[in-house]
Write an enzyme that holds these catalytic residues in place. Structure first.
Site, PDB file in Angstrom:
ATOM      1  N   ARG A 149       0.804  -1.187   0.000  1.00  0.00           N
ATOM      2  CA  ARG A 149       0.000   0.000   0.000  1.00  0.00           C
ATOM      3  C   ARG A 149       0.859   1.268   0.000  1.00  0.00           C
ATOM      4  O   ARG A 149       0.460   2.297  -0.505  1.00  0.00           O
ATOM      5  CB  ARG A 149      -0.881   0.013   1.272  1.00  0.00           C
ATOM      6  CG  ARG A 149      -2.002  -1.031   1.200  1.00  0.00           C
ATOM      7  CD  ARG A 149      -2.583  -1.324   2.546  1.00  0.00           C
ATOM      8  NE  ARG A 149      -1.669  -2.153   3.302  1.00  0.00           N
ATOM      9  CZ  ARG A 149      -1.891  -2.527   4.557  1.00  0.00           C
ATOM     10  NH1 ARG A 149      -2.943  -2.118   5.192  1.00  0.00           N
ATOM     11  NH2 ARG A 149      -1.042  -3.314   5.169  1.00  0.00           N
TER      12      ARG A 149
ATOM     13  N   ASP B 121      14.184  -1.767   1.408  1.00  0.00           N
ATOM     14  CA  ASP B 121      14.869  -2.064   2.658  1.00  0.00           C
ATOM     15  C   ASP B 121      15.763  -3.291   2.415  1.00  0.00           C
ATOM     16  O   ASP B 121      16.839  -3.177   1.846  1.00  0.00           O
ATOM     17  CB  ASP B 121      13.760  -2.337   3.690  1.00  0.00           C
ATOM     18  CG  ASP B 121      14.237  -2.307   5.114  1.00  0.00           C
ATOM     19  OD1 ASP B 121      15.291  -2.864   5.393  1.00  0.00           O
ATOM     20  OD2 ASP B 121      13.537  -1.743   5.966  1.00  0.00           O
TER      21      ASP B 121
ATOM     22  N   LEU C 222      10.963  -6.304  -3.782  1.00  0.00           N
ATOM     23  CA  LEU C 222      11.132  -5.965  -5.193  1.00  0.00           C
ATOM     24  C   LEU C 222      11.872  -7.036  -5.977  1.00  0.00           C
ATOM     25  O   LEU C 222      11.587  -7.267  -7.145  1.00  0.00           O
ATOM     26  CB  LEU C 222      11.839  -4.621  -5.333  1.00  0.00           C
ATOM     27  CG  LEU C 222      10.905  -3.422  -5.423  1.00  0.00           C
ATOM     28  CD1 LEU C 222      11.651  -2.206  -5.928  1.00  0.00           C
ATOM     29  CD2 LEU C 222       9.718  -3.697  -6.326  1.00  0.00           C
TER      30      LEU C 222
HETATM   31  C1  PRP Z   1       7.272  -1.931   2.655  1.00  0.00           C
HETATM   32  C2  PRP Z   1       7.587  -1.150   1.395  1.00  0.00           C
HETATM   33  C3  PRP Z   1       8.115  -2.193   0.470  1.00  0.00           C
HETATM   34  C4  PRP Z   1       8.781  -3.182   1.410  1.00  0.00           C
HETATM   35  C5  PRP Z   1      10.252  -2.975   1.394  1.00  0.00           C
HETATM   36  O1  PRP Z   1       6.011  -2.502   2.489  1.00  0.00           O
HETATM   37  O2  PRP Z   1       6.449  -0.501   0.877  1.00  0.00           O
HETATM   38  O3  PRP Z   1       7.094  -2.829  -0.260  1.00  0.00           O
HETATM   39  O4  PRP Z   1       8.282  -2.932   2.724  1.00  0.00           O
HETATM   40  O5  PRP Z   1      10.901  -3.864   2.246  1.00  0.00           O
HETATM   41  P1  PRP Z   1      11.942  -4.927   1.732  1.00  0.00           P
HETATM   42  O6  PRP Z   1      12.874  -4.232   0.777  1.00  0.00           O
HETATM   43  O7  PRP Z   1      12.626  -5.345   3.020  1.00  0.00           O
HETATM   44  O8  PRP Z   1      11.209  -6.063   1.092  1.00  0.00           O
HETATM   45  P2  PRP Z   1       5.243  -3.224   3.694  1.00  0.00           P
HETATM   46  O9  PRP Z   1       5.559  -4.690   3.664  1.00  0.00           O
HETATM   47  O10 PRP Z   1       5.521  -2.496   4.974  1.00  0.00           O
HETATM   48  O11 PRP Z   1       3.731  -3.077   3.249  1.00  0.00           O
HETATM   49  P3  PRP Z   1       2.859  -1.727   3.081  1.00  0.00           P
HETATM   50  O12 PRP Z   1       3.406  -0.999   1.882  1.00  0.00           O
HETATM   51  O13 PRP Z   1       1.483  -2.217   2.867  1.00  0.00           O
HETATM   52  O14 PRP Z   1       3.027  -0.916   4.346  1.00  0.00           O
END
Ligand code: PRP
Length: 186
Positions: free
Chosen positions: A46, A107, A112
């Site tokens: 989201r 992160d 991705l």
């Molecule tokens: C966050 C962000 C990325 C992901 C990055 O999403 O929007 O999609 O984490 O983290 P990574 O590189 O360690 O995989 P989240 O899972 O918090 O979901 P959200 O966007 O619904 O808050």
């Protein structure tokens, strides 16, 4: 109910003006790079949506948008685990399209990396990444980033798509949580 964010806001890391100015620059760059091409932005729900909407307003060539939702195993846990599932998929065929993945933050890179692997198999004409924030010090798997808004340190950030327990995504700035003052809900 979660308390007012002002009780645990340590600092505003990137304010509204800085955000919008950088997004305008990214939009101009993307408009130049994709001129004459069939551009499809793919926004990751989201958190990525807030950035995507403003980026779309800054891109002045015709383009489309689609959405994907991803969940990591153990959703609710702040750390991404690497076990990534797609819970809402693209609605159209991306073969031959120039796909630009739009995220709020990268992160560990697991989210991705998994999306890229999956979309590559569908033979887009090109597949690139645009992220507002890059926390490179946390990377566990490599992700090729073409467009990046800001490189940031490993701090607990929120606002502009980034949540704390699903709250505060709508704030127009990126803030840093003061971990000495923030008490997570039970
Ligand atoms: C966050 C962000 C990325 C992901 C990055 O999403 O929007 O999609 O984490 O983290 P990574 O590189 O360690 O995989 P989240 O899972 O918090 O979901 P959200 O966007 O619904 O808050």
């Amino acid at each position: 109910m979660i308390e007012d964010y002002k009780n645990f806001l340590k600092e505003i890391l990137i304010d509204r003006v800085e955000l919008q100015e950088r997004i305008a620059e990214l939009g101009a760059e993307i408009s130049r790079d994709y001129a004459g091409k069939e551009l499809l932005m793919v926004s990751i729900l989201r958190g990525g949506v807030f950035f995507t909407v403003d980026l779309m307003k800054s891109v002045d060539i015709p383009h489309k948008v689609e959405f994907m939702a991803i969940s990591s195993y153990g959703a609710g846990v702040r750390e991404s685990t690497g076990d990534v599932r797609i819970t809402f998929d693209l609605q159209t065929n991306i073969r031959g399209k120039h796909v630009l993945l739009v995220e709020d933050i990268i992160d560990s890179g697991h989210t991705l990396s998994s999306v890229i692997e999956r979309l590559s198999a569908q033979h887009p004409a090109s597949l690139e990444v645009c992220t507002l924030l890059d926390k490179a010090s946390r990377r566990e798997v490599e992700v090729p980033i073409k467009y990046c808004g800001f490189d940031i340190e490993d701090k607990f950030v929120f606002g502009y798509g980034l949540d704390i327990d699903d709250y505060f995504r709508g704030l127009p700035f990126i803030g840093v949580v003061d971990l000495e003052k923030y008490v997570p809900e039970e």
